[in-house]
Motif scaffolding. Structure first.
Motif, PDB file in Angstrom:
ATOM      1  N   LEU A 164     -29.793 -87.756  63.267  1.00 37.20           N
ATOM      2  CA  LEU A 164     -28.742 -87.031  62.552  1.00 37.20           C
ATOM      3  C   LEU A 164     -27.357 -87.439  63.045  1.00 37.20           C
ATOM      4  N   MET A 165     -27.207 -87.633  64.348  1.00 36.96           N
ATOM      5  CA  MET A 165     -25.919 -88.063  64.890  1.00 36.96           C
ATOM      6  C   MET A 165     -25.517 -89.433  64.369  1.00 36.96           C
ATOM      7  N   ILE A 174     -25.821 -76.536  68.229  1.00 38.75           N
ATOM      8  CA  ILE A 174     -27.247 -76.715  68.523  1.00 38.75           C
ATOM      9  C   ILE A 174     -27.437 -77.337  69.902  1.00 38.75           C
ATOM     10  N   GLU A 175     -26.587 -78.307  70.217  1.00 40.65           N
ATOM     11  CA  GLU A 175     -26.705 -78.976  71.519  1.00 40.65           C
ATOM     12  C   GLU A 175     -26.434 -78.006  72.662  1.00 40.65           C
ATOM     13  N   ILE A 208     -37.279 -82.960  68.784  1.00 41.64           N
ATOM     14  CA  ILE A 208     -35.925 -82.474  68.494  1.00 41.64           C
ATOM     15  C   ILE A 208     -34.902 -83.535  68.889  1.00 41.64           C
ATOM     16  N   GLY A 216     -25.507 -91.266  69.354  1.00 39.27           N
ATOM     17  CA  GLY A 216     -26.704 -90.877  68.611  1.00 39.27           C
ATOM     18  C   GLY A 216     -27.847 -91.844  68.858  1.00 39.27           C
ATOM     19  N   ILE A 267     -23.962 -79.579  65.007  1.00 35.75           N
ATOM     20  CA  ILE A 267     -24.673 -80.332  66.042  1.00 35.75           C
ATOM     21  C   ILE A 267     -24.234 -79.878  67.434  1.00 35.75           C
ATOM     22  N   ALA A 294     -32.358 -85.171  66.339  1.00 32.85           N
ATOM     23  CA  ALA A 294     -30.923 -85.012  66.616  1.00 32.85           C
ATOM     24  C   ALA A 294     -30.228 -86.362  66.718  1.00 32.85           C
TER      25      ALA A 294
END
Length: 227
Positions: free
Chosen positions: A67-68, A100-101, A60, A25, A97, A64
C-alpha cells in the motif's frame, strides 16, 4: 513569480519525498517477505496450527508495504501534475497509514512477549505431537524450525527426543546445543527491534510527507487564484 518559484521548489521536494516513501514501502514489504520466507522463520508457517499472531503480523507488513508503494506512486503523480485532488488523496491515505502504523507499533511492543510465547507454544505443541504420533509432516516442520534456528529440542540436552530433526553436528558440537525456546526468544527479540526502528523512521518520513503535500496543495490553489 515568487509563488510559482515556491510551487516548483515544493514540487521537487514532494517528488523526492515520494521516491523515498516508495523506497520505504519497498523496505516494509521486504521485511514482511523476509519474515515469511527466511529459513529461520519459514517453518512457522508450515504447520496446520501456525501461531496466529505472528502469522497475521507478517501479512499485515506485506500488505502495508504494498500500500505504501501505491501511495508513494500516487504522491509522485500528484506532485508532477500539480493536482490538488491527487495530493488530497495522498494526504488522506498517508494519514490513515500513519494512524495504523502507530496503533500497530503500540500493539506490537506491548505484546512482544505474547508473540514470542505464542511461537514457543506452537513449537512445543508440534514437538509433543511428533513425539506422540511420529507423523512425517510434523517431523518436517520440526526439521525446518530447528535447522533455521540452529537449535535442538525443548531443552537442548543430549537426551531430547527427535534428534533426527536437529541440524547435523560433529564431535563435541553435538553435545553443546541451544534449546529452541531460547533460540526463538533470541531471534525474534532482535527482529522486533529491527522492525521497530524501521517503523519509527517511516513514521517521521510520513509526517514530513503530509506537511509538504499540504504546502504544495495550498501553493497550487493560491497560484490559480492569482491567474
Amino acid at each position: 513569480m515568487a509563488v510559482f518559484g515556491g510551487i516548483r521548489c515544493v514540487k521537487y521536494i514532494m517528488f523526492i519525498f515520494n521516491i523515498f516513501f516508495w523506497l520505504a514501502g519497498t523496505g516494509v514489504l521486504a521485511i514482511g517477505l523476509w519474515l515469511r520466507f527466511d529459513p529461520k522463520t519459514r517453518g512457522l508457517f508450515e504447520g496446520a496450527e501456525s501461531p496466529h499472531i505472528f502469522f497475521t503480523g507478517v501479512y499485515i507488513l506485506i500488505i502495508a508495504g504494498s500500500l505504501m508503494m501505491v501511495v508513494g506512486f500516487l504522491g509522485c503523480c500528484g506532485a508532477i501534475q500539480e493536482s490538488p485532488c491527487m495530493l488530497g488523496l495522498f494526504f488522506f491515505f498517508l494519514l490513515i497509514i500513519f494512524a495504523i502504523e502507530v496503533a500497530a507499533g503500540i500493539w506490537g511492543f506491548s505484546n512482544q512477549s505474547k508473540v514470542v510465547d505464542d511461537i514457543t507454544q506452537f513449537y512445543l505443541e508440534t514437538y509433543q505431537n511428533y513425539q506422540n504420533t511420529s507423523q512425517d509432516t510434523l517431523r518436517e516442520t520440526l526439521r525446518l524450525i530447528q535447522t533455521g534456528l540452529d537449535c535442538c529440542g525443548p531443552t537442548g540436552s543430549f537426551g531430547d527426543f527427535a534428534k533426527d530433526t536437529c541440524p547435523p553436528r560433529d564431535g563435541l558440537d553435538s553435545l553443546i546445543t541451544k534449546s529452541c525456546p531460547d533460540a526463538i526468544d533470541e531471534v525474534f527479540d532482535s527482529k522486533l527491534h529491527i522492525i521497530g526502528g524501521v517503523g519509527i523512521a517511516i513514521g517521521v518520513i510520513m509526517v514530513f510527507g503530509m506537511i509538504f503535500s499540504m504546502l504544495l496543495c495550498c501553493a497550487i490553489r493560491k497560484s490559480r487564484e492569482i491567474v
